[in-house]
Design an enzyme around this catalytic site. Structure first.
Site, PDB file in Angstrom:
ATOM      1  N   MET A  31      37.231  74.796  79.776  1.00  0.00           N
ATOM      2  CA  MET A  31      36.594  75.937  80.438  1.00  0.00           C
ATOM      3  C   MET A  31      36.299  77.025  79.406  1.00  0.00           C
ATOM      4  O   MET A  31      37.216  77.514  78.736  1.00  0.00           O
ATOM      5  CB  MET A  31      37.503  76.496  81.542  1.00  0.00           C
ATOM      6  CG  MET A  31      37.818  75.498  82.627  1.00  0.00           C
ATOM      7  SD  MET A  31      39.009  76.108  83.856  1.00  0.00           S
ATOM      8  CE  MET A  31      40.565  75.915  82.963  1.00  0.00           C
ATOM      9  N   VAL A  32      35.040  77.379  79.258  1.00  0.00           N
ATOM     10  CA  VAL A  32      34.626  78.367  78.280  1.00  0.00           C
ATOM     11  C   VAL A  32      35.344  79.690  78.536  1.00  0.00           C
ATOM     12  O   VAL A  32      35.329  80.213  79.649  1.00  0.00           O
ATOM     13  CB  VAL A  32      33.099  78.577  78.315  1.00  0.00           C
ATOM     14  CG1 VAL A  32      32.686  79.717  77.380  1.00  0.00           C
ATOM     15  CG2 VAL A  32      32.384  77.288  77.931  1.00  0.00           C
ATOM     16  N   CYS A 122      28.088  70.305  81.659  1.00  0.00           N
ATOM     17  CA  CYS A 122      27.759  71.705  81.925  1.00  0.00           C
ATOM     18  C   CYS A 122      26.366  71.820  82.538  1.00  0.00           C
ATOM     19  O   CYS A 122      25.380  71.360  81.949  1.00  0.00           O
ATOM     20  CB  CYS A 122      27.824  72.523  80.643  1.00  0.00           C
ATOM     21  SG  CYS A 122      27.463  74.284  80.903  1.00  0.00           S
ATOM     22  N   LYS A 161      33.022  63.654  79.349  1.00  0.00           N
ATOM     23  CA  LYS A 161      33.070  64.241  80.689  1.00  0.00           C
ATOM     24  C   LYS A 161      31.638  64.386  81.183  1.00  0.00           C
ATOM     25  O   LYS A 161      30.792  64.974  80.489  1.00  0.00           O
ATOM     26  CB  LYS A 161      33.776  65.594  80.665  1.00  0.00           C
ATOM     27  CG  LYS A 161      33.929  66.259  82.026  1.00  0.00           C
ATOM     28  CD  LYS A 161      34.788  67.515  81.920  1.00  0.00           C
ATOM     29  CE  LYS A 161      35.043  68.118  83.298  1.00  0.00           C
ATOM     30  NZ  LYS A 161      33.845  68.743  83.869  1.00  0.00           N
ATOM     31  N   ASN A 222      37.357  64.667  88.815  1.00  0.00           N
ATOM     32  CA  ASN A 222      37.192  66.115  88.767  1.00  0.00           C
ATOM     33  C   ASN A 222      36.360  66.577  89.965  1.00  0.00           C
ATOM     34  O   ASN A 222      35.276  66.042  90.210  1.00  0.00           O
ATOM     35  CB  ASN A 222      36.509  66.510  87.462  1.00  0.00           C
ATOM     36  CG  ASN A 222      36.326  68.009  87.289  1.00  0.00           C
ATOM     37  OD1 ASN A 222      35.380  68.450  86.666  1.00  0.00           O
ATOM     38  ND2 ASN A 222      37.221  68.804  87.823  1.00  0.00           N
ATOM     39  N   ASN A 224      36.810  69.240  93.884  1.00  0.00           N
ATOM     40  CA  ASN A 224      37.410  69.409  95.220  1.00  0.00           C
ATOM     41  C   ASN A 224      38.926  69.615  95.191  1.00  0.00           C
ATOM     42  O   ASN A 224      39.593  69.326  96.188  1.00  0.00           O
ATOM     43  CB  ASN A 224      37.112  68.213  96.131  1.00  0.00           C
ATOM     44  CG  ASN A 224      35.639  68.000  96.385  1.00  0.00           C
ATOM     45  OD1 ASN A 224      34.811  68.823  96.015  1.00  0.00           O
ATOM     46  ND2 ASN A 224      35.305  66.889  97.003  1.00  0.00           N
ATOM     47  N   ALA A 246      39.518  72.569  87.318  1.00  0.00           N
ATOM     48  CA  ALA A 246      38.984  73.723  86.598  1.00  0.00           C
ATOM     49  C   ALA A 246      39.268  74.988  87.404  1.00  0.00           C
ATOM     50  O   ALA A 246      40.306  75.623  87.262  1.00  0.00           O
ATOM     51  CB  ALA A 246      37.492  73.550  86.336  1.00  0.00           C
ATOM     52  N   GLU A 247      38.372  75.303  88.319  1.00  0.00           N
ATOM     53  CA  GLU A 247      38.472  76.570  89.042  1.00  0.00           C
ATOM     54  C   GLU A 247      39.722  76.651  89.913  1.00  0.00           C
ATOM     55  O   GLU A 247      40.357  77.704  90.002  1.00  0.00           O
ATOM     56  CB  GLU A 247      37.216  76.772  89.898  1.00  0.00           C
ATOM     57  CG  GLU A 247      37.085  78.177  90.444  1.00  0.00           C
ATOM     58  CD  GLU A 247      35.680  78.472  90.921  1.00  0.00           C
ATOM     59  OE1 GLU A 247      35.542  79.123  91.967  1.00  0.00           O
ATOM     60  OE2 GLU A 247      34.724  78.046  90.245  1.00  0.00           O
TER      61      GLU A 247
END
Length: 539
Positions: A31-32, A122, A161, A222, A224, A246-247
């Site tokens: 994650m940037v 991305c 990825k 990756n 949900n 991630a989020e």
């Protein structure tokens, strides 16, 4: 465990690599400005088995005139902490469209990581302009070259990825190509390139499952992942070897940890309740610690650990001050806004103060503290003011916001615990309703968000943020959108911009399909172009 040429007689591949990494099940996504060393360190304290670096731009990283400090902002080789024993296992992610530049960048850091990953996922506009990420999806020969160049030229394995295509068949064909090119682990993000922002929607676990069944190398799933329960559900539905988040993990750094009762709040006399944190003392602070029954019932709201978010925020700050590696103020601010989000809508003054925090994280005259970073199983000291809080710097401002938030959340939790105690004495207090919540749970402020169907926890706990679905579009609006996208696709095709044309065509198809069910159907049957799900702003 580390996996390098120095520790193996041959470069590991497939499941040999997976086992050497410790057979991970929980993975922190690249994650940037967000999966930096300090965040990875916090995540490992809460059951993260494997972590990826933020995306490194190979073209920029290898520029000969670039100052070392600028390179260190992408991946710090100067201080020796990134990729050290405590930062393993670690995968470094790169973006590039030039195989030569990609190999040069990866060679510079390969001795500090266990594998190198290529960002093919991305979906953001910056990736289109830079020609990397998901905007390489239509150039399979180039992608094959990128992967095979690393596979042949590195001493560590290469992974990839990627995002899925519109059909299962093309997605599987794509995954097989990545495997054949030399990728030893595939991370499949089950969303299309077009699924971003308000159009994020749900990830397609069926496509991930199809990829897993089609390839011989390990597959990470990756998309949900909101709560801890989603981890097992994803593994079962996809058959994947691990789950990457991630989020979801940004809103709760403890996402991967199983549920357990939180520690009781301290019993403090009101006169000293804020001795270290400011002047927000209240009489509630003089109450006895919360009882075990309350803490156990609070923990029952989730199968995973949902810590007090102010505690997580202070732990993260504690880590940043104990590491030599620079953490950008922008990264710290981003993390704090996500961690504290459940309460910031209430505590608007703290939200505004956090937004105004800026400048260098630490004063230029500051020396690294003498104390060492505790082992993952040892506690971080967050209960006493740190020397840096007396300096004029962004860290002091961040810490002040977090400490004040902690005081206010303890105040709110004590008040809610009193309401819980009253509800818990009523007959039927432990009988869940149709939404799985008891009266005692609701007394704490837990409820189901009817817009998203997601359980909302008490506002002092870390928890996911789910974007509400966009309002439904009518037939005329959908028709206009489809026509506009068709025109955009035609223009892109005429200009030879294949990736842009393909993206517009997919959008046109989705809008056209939505027209078929947008009129004359029950609301529940309408196509939701903005279904809530985990975010998609990462590689």
């Amino acid at each position: 465990m580390t996996v390098t040429a120095a520790s193996t007689s041959r470069k590991l591949s497939g499941y040999d690599l997976y086992r050497a990494l410790g057979s991970p099940k929980t993975v922190v996504a690249p994650m940037v400005d967000q999966s930096e060393l300090a965040w990875r360190t916090l995540a490992r304290r809460y059951n993260a088995d494997l972590a990826y670096t933020p995306m490194i731009n190979a073209k920029i990283f290898i520029q000969p005139k670039l100052k070392q400090s600028a390179k260190d902002s992408q991946y710090d080789l100067t201080h020796g902490e990134e990729g050290s024993t405590v930062d393993r296992p670690l995968v470094a992610q790169f973006c590039a469209h030039d195989p030569v530049a990609l190999l040069a960048g990866a060679k510079a850091i390969e001795h500090t990581v266990d594998a190198v990953d290529i960002n093919l996922g991305c979906p953001q506009e910056i990736a289109r302009k830079g020609r990397y990420g998901a905007f390489l999806m239509d150039d399979w020969p180039l992608i094959h070259s990128l992967i095979s160049t690393l596979h042949d030229g590195l001493n560590v394995p290469v992974t990839a990825k990627f995002r899925v295509f519109e059909t299962v068949e093309k997605t599987v064909e794509y995954a097989k190509m990545l495997e054949n090119a030399g990728a030893q682990i595939l991370t499949c993000h089950g969303r299309l390139r077009e699924q971003r922002g308000q159009n994020t929607g749900l990830a397609d676990w069926d496509k991930i499952c199809a990829v897993k069944e089609a390839v011989k190398v390990p597959v990470f799933a990756n998309g949900n992942i909101l709560y801890h329960a989603d981890l097992a559900a994803c593994l079962q539905a996809t058959g994947a070897d691990a789950v990457m988040s991630a989020e979801g993990q940004l809103y709760n750094a403890a996402l991967f940890a199983p549920a357990r009762p939180l520690d009781p709040l301290p019993s403090l006399p009101s006169s000293s309740a804020s001795a270290d944190v400011g002047s927000s003392s209240t009489s509630a602070s003089a109450e006895t610690p919360l009882d075990q029954a309350y803490l156990e019932d609070l923990a029952s709201l989730s199968t995973g650990l949902q810590p007090r978010h102010a505690t997580l925020a202070l732990e993260y700050l504690a880590i940043t001050r104990l590491q030599s590696t620079h953490t950008a103020s922008s990264a710290v601010k981003g993390h704090l806004f996500k961690l504290l989000r459940p309460a910031l809508a209430r505590e608007t003054d703290l939200r505004d103060r956090l937004g105004r925090c800026q400048g260098a994280l630490f004063a230029s005259s500051r020396s690294l503290p003498d104390e060492k970073l505790p082992a993952p199983h040892e506690p971080l000291d967050i209960d006493h003011m740190w020397p840096e809080e007396s300096d004029k710097c962004a860290f002091a401002d961040f810490a002040a916001v977090c400490r004040e938030m902690r005081v206010r959340m303890e105040r709110d939790e004590r008040a809610a615990a009193r309401a819980w105690a009253a509800a818990a004495t009523q007959e039927g207090d432990r009988i869940p309703d149709d939404e799985g919540l008891t009266p005692a749970h609701r007394a704490l402020g837990a409820y189901i968000d009817q817009r998203t169907g997601v359980r909302v926890l008490p506002h002092w706990l870390a928890q996911p943020y789910v974007r509400p679905p966009r309002p439904e579009k009518g037939k005329a609006e959908l028709a206009a959108e489809a026509a506009s996208l068709a025109k955009k696709a035609a223009q892109a095709e005429a200009a030879g911009k294949i990736a842009q044309a393909e993206e517009a065509r997919v959008g046109e198809k989705r809008a056209s399909a939505a027209i078929e069910v947008a009129v004359g159907e029950d609301e529940s049957k309408r196509v939701r172009l903005g279904a809530p799900a985990e975010g998609d702003v990462y590689g």
